[in-house]
Design a protein around this motif. Sequence first.
Motif, mmCIF file in Angstrom:
data_model
loop_
_atom_site.group_PDB
_atom_site.id
_atom_site.type_symbol
_atom_site.label_atom_id
_atom_site.label_comp_id
_atom_site.label_asym_id
_atom_site.label_seq_id
_atom_site.Cartn_x
_atom_site.Cartn_y
_atom_site.Cartn_z
ATOM 1 N N GLN B 71 23.819 -38.697 -6.242
ATOM 2 C CA GLN B 71 24.207 -37.527 -5.446
ATOM 3 C C GLN B 71 23.003 -36.902 -4.767
ATOM 4 O O GLN B 71 23.040 -36.594 -3.560
ATOM 5 C CB GLN B 71 24.884 -36.497 -6.350
ATOM 6 C CG GLN B 71 26.294 -36.879 -6.706
ATOM 7 C CD GLN B 71 26.724 -36.229 -7.984
ATOM 8 O OE1 GLN B 71 25.962 -36.113 -8.928
ATOM 9 N NE2 GLN B 71 27.957 -35.801 -8.029
ATOM 10 N N ASN B 73 20.103 -38.240 -4.047
ATOM 11 C CA ASN B 73 19.550 -39.087 -2.995
ATOM 12 C C ASN B 73 20.436 -39.089 -1.756
ATOM 13 O O ASN B 73 19.932 -39.151 -0.635
ATOM 14 C CB ASN B 73 19.381 -40.513 -3.500
ATOM 15 C CG ASN B 73 18.196 -40.634 -4.427
ATOM 16 O OD1 ASN B 73 17.432 -39.689 -4.568
ATOM 17 N ND2 ASN B 73 18.067 -41.767 -5.054
ATOM 18 N N SER B 74 21.759 -39.032 -1.942
ATOM 19 C CA SER B 74 22.591 -39.058 -0.740
ATOM 20 C C SER B 74 22.450 -37.748 0.032
ATOM 21 O O SER B 74 22.471 -37.756 1.264
ATOM 22 C CB SER B 74 24.040 -39.358 -1.073
ATOM 23 O OG SER B 74 24.603 -38.331 -1.818
ATOM 24 N N TRP B 75 22.253 -36.620 -0.651
ATOM 25 C CA TRP B 75 21.997 -35.378 0.095
ATOM 26 C C TRP B 75 20.649 -35.434 0.798
ATOM 27 O O TRP B 75 20.512 -34.955 1.933
ATOM 28 C CB TRP B 75 22.046 -34.172 -0.843
ATOM 29 C CG TRP B 75 23.449 -33.712 -1.038
ATOM 30 C CD1 TRP B 75 24.258 -33.993 -2.093
ATOM 31 C CD2 TRP B 75 24.223 -32.929 -0.122
ATOM 32 N NE1 TRP B 75 25.487 -33.437 -1.888
ATOM 33 C CE2 TRP B 75 25.497 -32.772 -0.701
ATOM 34 C CE3 TRP B 75 23.968 -32.355 1.113
ATOM 35 C CZ2 TRP B 75 26.510 -32.062 -0.072
ATOM 36 C CZ3 TRP B 75 24.962 -31.652 1.737
ATOM 37 C CH2 TRP B 75 26.215 -31.516 1.145
ATOM 38 N N VAL B 77 19.234 -38.134 1.925
ATOM 39 C CA VAL B 77 19.420 -38.990 3.100
ATOM 40 C C VAL B 77 20.076 -38.200 4.226
ATOM 41 O O VAL B 77 19.694 -38.321 5.397
ATOM 42 C CB VAL B 77 20.261 -40.223 2.727
ATOM 43 C CG1 VAL B 77 20.732 -40.937 3.958
ATOM 44 C CG2 VAL B 77 19.468 -41.159 1.893
ATOM 45 N N LEU B 137 24.776 -43.192 7.891
ATOM 46 C CA LEU B 137 24.715 -42.787 6.482
ATOM 47 C C LEU B 137 24.695 -44.007 5.581
ATOM 48 O O LEU B 137 23.884 -44.099 4.649
ATOM 49 C CB LEU B 137 25.914 -41.894 6.173
ATOM 50 C CG LEU B 137 25.927 -41.234 4.810
ATOM 51 C CD1 LEU B 137 24.639 -40.470 4.601
ATOM 52 C CD2 LEU B 137 27.092 -40.298 4.691
ATOM 53 N N SER B 138 25.564 -44.985 5.881
ATOM 54 C CA SER B 138 25.630 -46.165 5.027
ATOM 55 C C SER B 138 24.344 -46.983 5.119
ATOM 56 O O SER B 138 23.783 -47.385 4.098
ATOM 57 C CB SER B 138 26.837 -46.997 5.439
ATOM 58 O OG SER B 138 26.813 -48.223 4.809
ATOM 59 N N SER B 141 21.419 -45.088 3.524
ATOM 60 C CA SER B 141 21.560 -45.015 2.068
ATOM 61 C C SER B 141 21.190 -46.337 1.423
ATOM 62 O O SER B 141 20.534 -46.369 0.385
ATOM 63 C CB SER B 141 22.988 -44.644 1.688
ATOM 64 O OG SER B 141 23.323 -43.385 2.179
ATOM 65 N N PRO B 152 21.944 -44.712 -3.025
ATOM 66 C CA PRO B 152 23.212 -44.053 -3.348
ATOM 67 C C PRO B 152 24.399 -44.989 -3.235
ATOM 68 O O PRO B 152 25.405 -44.806 -3.921
ATOM 69 C CB PRO B 152 23.314 -42.929 -2.322
ATOM 70 C CG PRO B 152 21.951 -42.718 -1.842
ATOM 71 C CD PRO B 152 21.246 -44.021 -1.950
ATOM 72 N N THR B 153 24.297 -46.029 -2.375
ATOM 73 C CA THR B 153 25.443 -46.912 -2.202
ATOM 74 C C THR B 153 25.613 -47.884 -3.354
ATOM 75 O O THR B 153 26.622 -48.572 -3.407
ATOM 76 C CB THR B 153 25.313 -47.708 -0.900
ATOM 77 O OG1 THR B 153 23.972 -48.105 -0.768
ATOM 78 C CG2 THR B 153 25.727 -46.886 0.263
ATOM 79 N N THR B 158 29.836 -42.807 -4.837
ATOM 80 C CA THR B 158 29.488 -42.462 -3.461
ATOM 81 C C THR B 158 30.388 -43.200 -2.475
ATOM 82 O O THR B 158 31.009 -42.599 -1.595
ATOM 83 C CB THR B 158 28.021 -42.860 -3.189
ATOM 84 O OG1 THR B 158 27.231 -42.392 -4.254
ATOM 85 C CG2 THR B 158 27.554 -42.298 -1.900
ATOM 86 N N TRP B 162 33.575 -42.178 0.357
ATOM 87 C CA TRP B 162 33.723 -42.538 1.781
ATOM 88 C C TRP B 162 35.041 -43.263 2.004
ATOM 89 O O TRP B 162 35.720 -43.034 3.008
ATOM 90 C CB TRP B 162 32.582 -43.430 2.241
ATOM 91 C CG TRP B 162 31.218 -42.887 2.073
ATOM 92 C CD1 TRP B 162 30.907 -41.584 1.756
ATOM 93 C CD2 TRP B 162 29.987 -43.581 2.195
ATOM 94 N NE1 TRP B 162 29.554 -41.461 1.674
ATOM 95 C CE2 TRP B 162 28.970 -42.659 1.939
ATOM 96 C CE3 TRP B 162 29.656 -44.885 2.491
ATOM 97 C CZ2 TRP B 162 27.630 -43.007 1.972
ATOM 98 C CZ3 TRP B 162 28.336 -45.227 2.538
ATOM 99 C CH2 TRP B 162 27.327 -44.303 2.269
#
Lengths: 96, 306
Positions: B71, B73-75, B77, B137-138, B141, B152-153, B158, B162
């Motif tokens: 979570q 790391n995705s924020w 990114v 984003l993908s 990530s 994150p992927t 995560t 999506w």
Amino acid sequence: MDMVAIAIGIVFGCCALGAGIAMIAGIGPGIGEGDAVAKACEAIGRQPEARGAVTSTMIMGCAIAETTGLYALVIAILLIFVAPGSMGNLLVSLIK
Amino acid sequence: MNEKARSGRGADILLILMMVLPLVAAMALKILNTPASEGVVIEGAMVYFSANPNADLNAVISTDLIITDAQINSWLVMISITGLCLFLTRDLREKPVSARQHVAEWIVEKVEGLVSGNMGDFHVNSFAPFVCAVLALSAFSSLMSLIGVFAPTSDLSTVAGWAVLVFLIITAYKACCGPRIYVRSFTSDGPVVAVLNVISEVATPFSMAFRHYGNVMSGAVISVLVAAALKGLSSLVLGWLPGALGQIPLLQVGLPAILSIYFDIFSGALQAYIFAMLTMLYVGGGFPEEEYIARHSAAAAPKAAA
């Protein structure tokens, strides 16, 4: 104690066996992708000018055909790295 | 003029910091929280914070509220991509003079071409930004694993988020002409095919989530396993060398880098492309375009007459 050891041994062995059996699914994507690449080679041989479009469509199709194999790989990795630990804990707590 | 240029340069530096600092923060968090241990460790996302906000409901809701590094790391990114977008679109001119405006225009043109090629011109304005966001984003990530942090992927949660979002969009586009047409899109080929259609519709988010997660996660696992195997092999082969020379895992040089090119860069970018492509194909295929246009032109005609 002996019973717990035997039960945990059975769980570990079955997890490994299950992971191996799950990867039999790798046959399907192998055949499918090989067929797709063979057809793409034929198409490029017939129409060399369409090489770019054929190649990108083939990579896209291969990546989608790979999905079923990846499902099996996910199951196998979960069986090897995740399942023995959680199943062992469950067994120990059950037998206690 | 000179002051304006100087303030513009200051804003540029701020935006570049906004791009780079989240990545540095992710690396710092990873380094600070990794326990010093030898050997192979394959585990899911690291849990940074765990709390049970409703302990009274513990019997009903047995899981804690956990914040993992997936979570966080995705924020990070997302912040980094926001900085990139602001940096690329600063100081836009009608006649582009700067390199970054050329890059921004190239990205927009490519994505609009992709959307119009796969979904038709009707969707370009409404859908190109979403597709570009999903792609960026993908891809970014997945590329996070290049700097050594947890991508994150490679966490199912995560990608499942999506996939659920895309499924909601597909359903919304299918149902935009009322429930009757939504039901007819399943049952138009007879009752037996209708059951299969419903099953394949429900399977859509599962297959999208597992495809993306399985590719990225299996790449990470295989990379770790190969690196560990090479370390063991080099200590077996070169262990007879005297002193510290035998301790250096020389065989680890080379092969993991080549694997990383495939698993981290190629596979990550390909999965981003496929996720965006499938989104476009499902939405474009499910959208009843003729019906929608017919209804809206019929609704617009009396207004125009009045």
